[in-house]
Design an enzyme around this catalytic site. Structure first.
Site, PDB file in Angstrom:
ATOM      1  N   HIS A  44       0.712  -1.188  -0.151  1.00 32.54           N
ATOM      2  CA  HIS A  44       0.062   0.080   0.266  1.00 32.54           C
ATOM      3  C   HIS A  44       0.915   1.269  -0.012  1.00 32.54           C
ATOM      4  CE1 HIS A  44       0.207   0.040   4.436  1.00 32.54           C
ATOM      5  NE2 HIS A  44       0.041   1.320   4.256  1.00 32.54           N
ATOM      6  N   ASP A  55       0.158  -7.596   1.631  1.00 30.60           N
ATOM      7  CA  ASP A  55       0.679  -6.461   1.759  1.00 30.60           C
ATOM      8  C   ASP A  55       2.164  -6.164   1.618  1.00 30.60           C
ATOM      9  OD1 ASP A  55       0.730  -3.461   1.672  1.00 30.60           O
ATOM     10  OD2 ASP A  55      -0.153  -3.435   3.777  1.00 30.60           O
ATOM     11  N   SER A  69       3.941   2.730   8.059  1.00 26.87           N
ATOM     12  CA  SER A  69       3.679   1.414   6.996  1.00 26.87           C
ATOM     13  C   SER A  69       4.890   0.893   6.400  1.00 26.87           C
ATOM     14  CB  SER A  69       2.891   1.999   6.114  1.00 26.87           C
ATOM     15  OG  SER A  69       1.522   1.870   6.492  1.00 26.87           O
TER      16      SER A  69
END
Ligand SMILES: *[C@@H]1O[C@H](CO)[C@@H](O)[C@H](O)[C@H]1NC(C)=O
Ligand SMILES: *[C@@H]1O[C@H](CO)[C@@H](O)[C@H](O)[C@H]1NC(C)=O
Length: 248
Positions: free
Chosen positions: A68, A111, A204
């Site tokens: 992402h 992810d 992230s």
């Protein structure tokens, strides 16, 4: 900052789950250059907002991060502690980005992404690769590992210096109870609900490091005011990583 806050509110409103752009809350500043594999990543999202993520160097010219964190004009900075200072840093644009083909932006499964750099990094005392797990490794509930990042702090500001926090792996049931898409065979359920420690927006893509090995990738959280987070379980992706590294 206002734009980022609005984006967060927007994501909370439209997504069933919350992707983490890259922050640490209730953590501490890392000892400068104690995590020489850390990569600071910038990219443009589809609205041309500049976004930040973490990542980690796994080969001289390959950085691993979350799928992402994909966008346009991705750049990587290696050797940084304070991202405003350029001393010792290596700024390298990304040549090719390979997110996992099974990455689902709604459920956020798979992810994981590999970034091929335009040229090899120069390895030295502040820029080093980190080991990846064996496909048979299995991170267990109760294990305590560390995650680092340049994501949002508890007072909602973005830090310039790398922050880190220790988090405890939870039983899969804790996350199954919060998310229909959680899958213990490919994800890690992390963060003791009774401790005020967590990753946040902007962290992230950073590594969850257990005994010097990158075992997880910061992925998302389900409930922003609870510390439990969901990370990608790297040991489940070894065949994909090996195949993709050859293609890059
Ligand atoms: C990445 O670096 C290039 C220059 O090499 C720059 O033009 C581009 O805007 C940068 N991307 C981001 C997201 O800052
Ligand atoms: C936010 O917290 C950080 C770390 O505790 C501190 O250095 C910074 O000055 C704080 N910023 C504001 C605006 O309170």
């Amino acid at each position: 900052m206002k734009r980022m806050f609005l984006l967060l509110v927007f994501l909370l409103a439209v997504l069933p789950v919350q992707a983490e752009g890259g922050k640490i809350i209730w953590g501490t500043e890392s000892k400068p250059h104690s995590r020489p594999y850390m990569a600071f990543i910038n990219f443009y999202d589809s609205n041309l907002n500049i976004m930040r993520c973490g990542g980690f160097l796994v080969k001289e010219d390959i950085v691993m991060t979350a799928a992402h964190c994909h966008g346009s004009n991705i750049n990587v900075t290696l050797g940084a502690h304070n991202i405003r200072e350029q001393k010792n840093t290596q700024f390298i644009p990304v040549l090719k980005a390979k997110p996992h083909q099974g990455y689902n932006p709604v459920t956020l499964v798979n992810d994981i992404m590999l970034l091929k750099l335009k040229h090899k990094a120069q390895l030295n005392s502040v820029v080093k690769t980190i080991a990846l797990p064996n496909s048979k490794d299995w991170v267990r509930p109760g294990q305590v590992c560390t995650v680092a990042g340049w994501g949002t702090l508890e007072n909602c500001t973005l830090p310039n210096t790398l922050q880190e926090v220790e988090l405890e792996v939870q039983k899969g049931q804790t996350c199954y109870g919060m998310s229909k898409s959680y899958d213990d065979s490919i994800q890690l359920c992390v963060g003791n609900p009774n401790e005020k420690k967590a990753t946040a927006w902007g962290d992230s893509g950073g590594p969850f490091v257990c005994g010097g090995v990158a075992q997880g990738i910061v992925s998302y959280h389900l409930c922003p005011w609870k510390p439990t987070r969901i990370f990608t379980r790297i040991s489940s992706f070894i065949p994909w990583i090996q195949k993709t590294m050859k293609l890059l």
